[in-house]
Write a protein that holds these residues in place. Structure first.
Motif, PDB file in Angstrom:
ATOM      1  N   SER A   3       0.836  -1.211   0.000  1.00 30.35           N
ATOM      2  CA  SER A   3       0.000   0.000   0.000  1.00 30.35           C
ATOM      3  C   SER A   3       0.872   1.262   0.000  1.00 30.35           C
ATOM      4  O   SER A   3       0.506   2.266  -0.624  1.00 30.35           O
ATOM      5  CB  SER A   3      -0.966  -0.002   1.182  1.00 30.35           C
ATOM      6  N   SER A   4       2.019   1.218   0.662  1.00 30.99           N
ATOM      7  CA  SER A   4       2.896   2.396   0.642  1.00 30.99           C
ATOM      8  C   SER A   4       3.486   2.607  -0.751  1.00 30.99           C
ATOM      9  O   SER A   4       3.642   3.751  -1.193  1.00 30.99           O
ATOM     10  CB  SER A   4       3.993   2.288   1.700  1.00 30.99           C
ATOM     11  N   GLN A   5       3.794   1.525  -1.457  1.00 37.31           N
ATOM     12  CA  GLN A   5       4.281   1.660  -2.830  1.00 37.31           C
ATOM     13  C   GLN A   5       3.181   2.200  -3.744  1.00 37.31           C
ATOM     14  O   GLN A   5       3.451   3.022  -4.619  1.00 37.31           O
ATOM     15  CB  GLN A   5       4.805   0.334  -3.368  1.00 37.31           C
ATOM     16  N   MET A   6       1.953   1.750  -3.530  1.00 32.49           N
ATOM     17  CA  MET A   6       0.839   2.263  -4.335  1.00 32.49           C
ATOM     18  C   MET A   6       0.652   3.757  -4.101  1.00 32.49           C
ATOM     19  O   MET A   6       0.420   4.521  -5.044  1.00 32.49           O
ATOM     20  CB  MET A   6      -0.455   1.512  -4.014  1.00 32.49           C
ATOM     21  N   ALA A   7       0.762   4.194  -2.859  1.00 37.76           N
ATOM     22  CA  ALA A   7       0.619   5.620  -2.544  1.00 37.76           C
ATOM     23  C   ALA A   7       1.751   6.418  -3.188  1.00 37.76           C
ATOM     24  O   ALA A   7       1.516   7.501  -3.749  1.00 37.76           O
ATOM     25  CB  ALA A   7       0.592   5.828  -1.035  1.00 37.76           C
ATOM     26  N   LEU A   8       2.970   5.897  -3.131  1.00 34.78           N
ATOM     27  CA  LEU A   8       4.109   6.556  -3.757  1.00 34.78           C
ATOM     28  C   LEU A   8       3.910   6.626  -5.268  1.00 34.78           C
ATOM     29  O   LEU A   8       4.168   7.666  -5.893  1.00 34.78           O
ATOM     30  CB  LEU A   8       5.405   5.817  -3.412  1.00 34.78           C
ATOM     31  N   LEU A   9       3.436   5.553  -5.861  1.00 33.41           N
ATOM     32  CA  LEU A   9       3.180   5.537  -7.296  1.00 33.41           C
ATOM     33  C   LEU A   9       2.150   6.604  -7.669  1.00 33.41           C
ATOM     34  O   LEU A   9       2.343   7.368  -8.612  1.00 33.41           O
ATOM     35  CB  LEU A   9       2.707   4.148  -7.737  1.00 33.41           C
ATOM     36  N   ARG A  10       1.068   6.671  -6.914  1.00 35.02           N
ATOM     37  CA  ARG A  10       0.023   7.658  -7.204  1.00 35.02           C
ATOM     38  C   ARG A  10       0.586   9.080  -7.121  1.00 35.02           C
ATOM     39  O   ARG A  10       0.363   9.894  -8.018  1.00 35.02           O
ATOM     40  CB  ARG A  10      -1.157   7.493  -6.246  1.00 35.02           C
ATOM     41  N   ARG A  11       1.322   9.388  -6.070  1.00 36.28           N
ATOM     42  CA  ARG A  11       1.901  10.737  -5.927  1.00 36.28           C
ATOM     43  C   ARG A  11       2.850  11.058  -7.076  1.00 36.28           C
ATOM     44  O   ARG A  11       2.842  12.168  -7.621  1.00 36.28           O
ATOM     45  CB  ARG A  11       2.648  10.871  -4.597  1.00 36.28           C
ATOM     46  N   THR A  12       3.651  10.080  -7.444  1.00 34.64           N
ATOM     47  CA  THR A  12       4.628  10.278  -8.507  1.00 34.64           C
ATOM     48  C   THR A  12       3.944  10.491  -9.852  1.00 34.64           C
ATOM     49  O   THR A  12       4.308  11.394 -10.610  1.00 34.64           O
ATOM     50  CB  THR A  12       5.584   9.076  -8.565  1.00 34.64           C
ATOM     51  N   VAL A  13       2.970   9.676 -10.147  1.00 28.91           N
ATOM     52  CA  VAL A  13       2.240   9.821 -11.412  1.00 28.91           C
ATOM     53  C   VAL A  13       1.491  11.150 -11.444  1.00 28.91           C
ATOM     54  O   VAL A  13       1.487  11.834 -12.467  1.00 28.91           O
ATOM     55  CB  VAL A  13       1.304   8.608 -11.636  1.00 28.91           C
ATOM     56  N   GLU A  14       0.875  11.531 -10.335  1.00 30.92           N
ATOM     57  CA  GLU A  14       0.189  12.832 -10.285  1.00 30.92           C
ATOM     58  C   GLU A  14       1.154  13.969 -10.604  1.00 30.92           C
ATOM     59  O   GLU A  14       0.794  14.928 -11.282  1.00 30.92           O
ATOM     60  CB  GLU A  14      -0.420  13.069  -8.905  1.00 30.92           C
ATOM     61  N   ARG A  15       2.375  13.866 -10.141  1.00 27.64           N
ATOM     62  CA  ARG A  15       3.372  14.917 -10.323  1.00 27.64           C
ATOM     63  C   ARG A  15       3.942  14.944 -11.741  1.00 27.64           C
ATOM     64  O   ARG A  15       4.166  16.005 -12.298  1.00 27.64           O
ATOM     65  CB  ARG A  15       4.501  14.729  -9.310  1.00 27.64           C
ATOM     66  N   HIS A  16       4.200  13.777 -12.322  1.00 28.48           N
ATOM     67  CA  HIS A  16       4.940  13.723 -13.582  1.00 28.48           C
ATOM     68  C   HIS A  16       4.094  13.406 -14.813  1.00 28.48           C
ATOM     69  O   HIS A  16       4.348  13.976 -15.873  1.00 28.48           O
ATOM     70  CB  HIS A  16       6.094  12.720 -13.473  1.00 28.48           C
ATOM     71  N   GLU A  65      13.584   3.825  -2.414  1.00 32.14           N
ATOM     72  CA  GLU A  65      12.154   3.500  -2.473  1.00 32.14           C
ATOM     73  C   GLU A  65      11.662   3.540  -3.916  1.00 32.14           C
ATOM     74  O   GLU A  65      10.887   2.672  -4.341  1.00 32.14           O
ATOM     75  CB  GLU A  65      11.338   4.491  -1.649  1.00 32.14           C
ATOM     76  N   LEU A  66      12.110   4.545  -4.653  1.00 29.47           N
ATOM     77  CA  LEU A  66      11.703   4.664  -6.053  1.00 29.47           C
ATOM     78  C   LEU A  66      12.261   3.510  -6.885  1.00 29.47           C
ATOM     79  O   LEU A  66      11.556   2.955  -7.743  1.00 29.47           O
ATOM     80  CB  LEU A  66      12.158   6.007  -6.623  1.00 29.47           C
ATOM     81  N   GLU A  67      13.507   3.117  -6.626  1.00 29.44           N
ATOM     82  CA  GLU A  67      14.087   1.971  -7.333  1.00 29.44           C
ATOM     83  C   GLU A  67      13.279   0.703  -7.065  1.00 29.44           C
ATOM     84  O   GLU A  67      13.026  -0.084  -7.986  1.00 29.44           O
ATOM     85  CB  GLU A  67      15.535   1.757  -6.922  1.00 29.44           C
ATOM     86  N   ALA A  68      12.882   0.500  -5.823  1.00 32.05           N
ATOM     87  CA  ALA A  68      12.080  -0.680  -5.483  1.00 32.05           C
ATOM     88  C   ALA A  68      10.728  -0.627  -6.192  1.00 32.05           C
ATOM     89  O   ALA A  68      10.209  -1.666  -6.638  1.00 32.05           O
ATOM     90  CB  ALA A  68      11.889  -0.761  -3.969  1.00 32.05           C
ATOM     91  N   LEU A  69      10.167   0.566  -6.320  1.00 38.82           N
ATOM     92  CA  LEU A  69       8.891   0.723  -7.017  1.00 38.82           C
ATOM     93  C   LEU A  69       9.054   0.391  -8.507  1.00 38.82           C
ATOM     94  O   LEU A  69       8.211  -0.285  -9.094  1.00 38.82           O
ATOM     95  CB  LEU A  69       8.364   2.140  -6.820  1.00 38.82           C
ATOM     96  N   ILE A  70      10.133   0.855  -9.104  1.00 38.69           N
ATOM     97  CA  ILE A  70      10.401   0.525 -10.511  1.00 38.69           C
ATOM     98  C   ILE A  70      10.499  -0.983 -10.680  1.00 38.69           C
ATOM     99  O   ILE A  70       9.922  -1.550 -11.611  1.00 38.69           O
ATOM    100  CB  ILE A  70      11.667   1.242 -11.005  1.00 38.69           C
ATOM    101  N   ASP A  71      11.201  -1.639  -9.772  1.00 34.61           N
ATOM    102  CA  ASP A  71      11.312  -3.101  -9.815  1.00 34.61           C
ATOM    103  C   ASP A  71       9.945  -3.762  -9.682  1.00 34.61           C
ATOM    104  O   ASP A  71       9.620  -4.698 -10.417  1.00 34.61           O
ATOM    105  CB  ASP A  71      12.234  -3.619  -8.719  1.00 34.61           C
ATOM    106  N   ALA A  72       9.136  -3.274  -8.746  1.00 30.92           N
ATOM    107  CA  ALA A  72       7.811  -3.858  -8.519  1.00 30.92           C
ATOM    108  C   ALA A  72       6.920  -3.700  -9.756  1.00 30.92           C
ATOM    109  O   ALA A  72       6.124  -4.593 -10.068  1.00 30.92           O
ATOM    110  CB  ALA A  72       7.149  -3.200  -7.298  1.00 30.92           C
ATOM    111  N   LEU A  73       7.072  -2.602 -10.451  1.00 30.64           N
ATOM    112  CA  LEU A  73       6.261  -2.391 -11.662  1.00 30.64           C
ATOM    113  C   LEU A  73       6.635  -3.364 -12.773  1.00 30.64           C
ATOM    114  O   LEU A  73       5.836  -3.593 -13.680  1.00 30.64           O
ATOM    115  CB  LEU A  73       6.413  -0.948 -12.154  1.00 30.64           C
TER     116      LEU A  73
END
Length: 76
Positions: A3-16, A65-73
């Motif tokens: 859930s923390s990765q999903m929240a980070l993904l949402r914030r990042t996508v909203e920004r970029h 954290e961002l690297e781990a998110l990229i891996d998870a995607l």
């Protein structure tokens, strides 16, 4: 993906790349194809470059954290 990765993904996508928010909403409902996952990874990569590195171009804790998110995607 946590859930923390999903929240980070949402914030990042909203920004970029806010036009990709529908893909974030689809996650967990239906599988994303490789093109969709790559588009999301690009948004996270933009955040990594802009905010995830220290002055020596080494990943910060946020960058890790961002690297781990990229891996998870790559696996969703």
């Amino acid at each position: 993906m946590s859930s923390s990765q999903m929240a980070l993904l949402r914030r990042t996508v909203e920004r970029h790349l806010p036009e990709l928010l529908p893909l974030v909403d689809m996650m967990g409902v239906s599988p994303l194809n490789e093109t969709d996952r790559e588009a999301l990874r690009n948004a996270v990569s933009s955040e990594f470059i802009s905010a995830g590195l220290d002055s020596d171009d080494e990943p910060t804790s946020y960058g890790l954290e961002l690297e781990a998110l990229i891996d998870a995607l790559g696996h969703c």
